[in-house]
Write a protein that holds these residues in place. Sequence first.
Motif, short mmCIF file in Angstrom:
data_model
loop_
_atom_site.label_atom_id
_atom_site.label_comp_id
_atom_site.label_asym_id
_atom_site.label_seq_id
_atom_site.Cartn_x
_atom_site.Cartn_y
_atom_site.Cartn_z
N GLN A 1 0.84 -1.20 0.00
CA GLN A 1 0.00 0.00 0.00
C GLN A 1 0.87 1.25 0.00
OE1 GLN A 1 -2.84 0.01 3.25
NE2 GLN A 1 -2.77 2.24 3.36
N VAL A 2 0.52 2.21 -0.83
CA VAL A 2 1.26 3.48 -0.90
C VAL A 2 1.22 4.18 0.46
CG1 VAL A 2 1.36 5.76 -1.99
CG2 VAL A 2 0.77 3.76 -3.36
N GLN A 3 2.38 4.69 0.88
CA GLN A 3 2.49 5.39 2.16
C GLN A 3 3.04 6.80 1.94
OE1 GLN A 3 1.63 3.93 5.26
NE2 GLN A 3 0.80 2.38 3.88
N THR A 4 2.58 7.74 2.75
CA THR A 4 3.12 9.10 2.67
C THR A 4 4.54 9.13 3.23
OG1 THR A 4 2.02 9.59 4.76
CG2 THR A 4 0.88 10.26 2.75
N GLU A 5 4.82 8.27 4.20
CA GLU A 5 6.16 8.14 4.75
C GLU A 5 6.98 7.26 3.81
OE1 GLU A 5 9.44 8.47 6.29
OE2 GLU A 5 7.89 9.57 7.40
N LEU A 6 7.87 7.89 3.04
CA LEU A 6 8.58 7.17 1.99
C LEU A 6 9.47 6.05 2.52
CD1 LEU A 6 9.55 10.06 -0.48
CD2 LEU A 6 7.70 8.38 -0.69
N ASN A 7 10.09 6.26 3.68
CA ASN A 7 10.94 5.21 4.25
C ASN A 7 10.13 3.93 4.47
OD1 ASN A 7 12.51 7.64 4.71
ND2 ASN A 7 13.80 6.40 6.03
N ASP A 8 8.94 4.09 5.04
CA ASP A 8 8.08 2.93 5.30
C ASP A 8 7.63 2.27 3.99
OD1 ASP A 8 8.31 3.44 7.98
OD2 ASP A 8 6.34 4.40 8.18
N PHE A 9 7.28 3.11 3.03
CA PHE A 9 6.79 2.61 1.74
C PHE A 9 7.85 1.78 1.02
CE2 PHE A 9 5.75 3.81 -2.87
CZ PHE A 9 4.88 2.74 -3.03
N TYR A 10 9.03 2.35 0.86
CA TYR A 10 10.09 1.66 0.11
C TYR A 10 10.66 0.47 0.89
CZ TYR A 10 10.19 4.99 -3.74
OH TYR A 10 9.87 5.72 -4.85
N SER A 11 10.67 0.58 2.21
CA SER A 11 11.10 -0.56 3.04
C SER A 11 10.14 -1.73 2.89
CB SER A 11 11.17 -0.16 4.52
OG SER A 11 12.20 0.76 4.74
N THR A 12 8.85 -1.41 2.90
CA THR A 12 7.82 -2.46 2.79
C THR A 12 7.90 -3.16 1.43
OG1 THR A 12 6.37 -1.19 4.25
CG2 THR A 12 5.35 -2.96 3.00
N ILE A 13 8.20 -2.40 0.40
CA ILE A 13 8.31 -2.98 -0.95
C ILE A 13 9.33 -4.11 -0.98
CG2 ILE A 13 9.18 -2.50 -3.29
CD1 ILE A 13 7.80 0.27 -3.06
N VAL A 14 10.54 -3.83 -0.48
CA VAL A 14 11.57 -4.88 -0.53
C VAL A 14 11.35 -5.94 0.55
CG1 VAL A 14 13.39 -3.68 -1.78
CG2 VAL A 14 13.14 -3.26 0.65
N HIS A 15 10.76 -5.54 1.67
CA HIS A 15 10.45 -6.50 2.74
C HIS A 15 9.50 -7.58 2.22
CE1 HIS A 15 9.56 -7.57 7.07
NE2 HIS A 15 8.46 -8.03 6.49
N GLU A 16 8.41 -7.16 1.59
CA GLU A 16 7.43 -8.13 1.08
C GLU A 16 7.99 -8.94 -0.09
OE1 GLU A 16 4.98 -8.76 2.87
OE2 GLU A 16 4.95 -6.97 4.11
N LEU A 17 8.77 -8.30 -0.93
CA LEU A 17 9.38 -9.04 -2.04
C LEU A 17 10.34 -10.11 -1.53
CD1 LEU A 17 10.12 -6.44 -4.87
CD2 LEU A 17 8.80 -8.56 -5.08
#
Length: 279
Positions: A180-196
Motif C-alpha cells: 500500500q502506498v504510504q506518505t512516509e517514503l521510508n516505510d513505503f520503500y522498506s515495505t516494498i523490498v520487505h514483502e518481495l
Amino acid sequence: MKNKQKLIKFEQKIYSKSLKIEIDNQIENSMKEEQLQTLKIISQNNEGLMPQKNKLIKSELEPIGLYNLSLEKSINIQTIKSWIEIYLGLEVKILNLQLALYYEKNDFYIYDIDHNQTYKLEKDDKDIINVLSIFKVMIRVKPKNIQSFIVIVDQDIYDPYQPEANILGRAGNQKVCVVQVQTELNDFYSTIVHELLHTLGFGHCKDQDCLMYANISTSMQLCQKHLQKLSSKKEVEELKRYKALLHISKQIGFHNECQKLEKLIKKVETQKDTLLQII
C-alpha cells in the motif's frame, strides 16, 4: 639347415606378431565401439538433462514483475523499479497488464481489460480492501515468465487473519505481494523490498536493525545474515551495492538512511584496506 631353422623361427615370430597386432586391433576396435556406445548413452542422457538444467537457470534469472494498480494517487513507478533492482540485485520488469481498479456502488472492482473480466474485491464496513481478494486476482493474471509479482495499491488494505493490524503490505501464495502506498517514503520503500523478500523465501528476523524484522524496523538495511542469504541467490558486491543504494537514497530523500549508508561504506572500505595490508 641352420638358415632354414632361422627362417622358420622368423616366420613364426612374424606370424605371432601379426596375430598379436590383429588381436590388439580387435580389442582396440571393440574398446572404441564400447567407448562410442558409452559416449552415445552419455550424450542421450545429457540431452534429456539439459532442458531441465536450462529451465532451472532460466527460472533463477526470471525478473520480478511490478505493477501499479493505484486508483487515485500518482507514484513514480520507475523509481520503485530502480530501488528494487539496486536493493535486491535482480531485474525488475514493469508489467504491461491492462488492469483497472475502480470503485462503484460502494464496492471495489478490478477490471481485466484484455479478457473483459471483472473481479469484485472483498472489503470491510470501513471500505478497507481484503488483501487476500487482491491476491486471488493477481495470481490469475500473473505472467509465467516472472519469479515474483509485486502490486502497488493506493487504497487501504487489511488481512482477515489479523483484522486489527494496520498493515502496509502482505506477501501471499504463488510469490505475489501487495504493498500500500504510504506518505512516509521510508516505510513505503522498506515495505516494498520487505514483502518481495518474503516471496523470495526470506523469513522474519529477530534483529530490530534488520529490514526483515517483523515490525517496523529501525533500519532499511539487511542484517549480515540476510545479506549473505541474498548473496546466495545472486552474488552481491557489498561496497558497490551500498554506494548504489546511497545514490538512489539521496534521489528519493532518505536523509537518515544516507548517513547510515555512508557509515556502512566507510566500514566496508576500512575492512578492505585492512585485508590488503595483511596480504
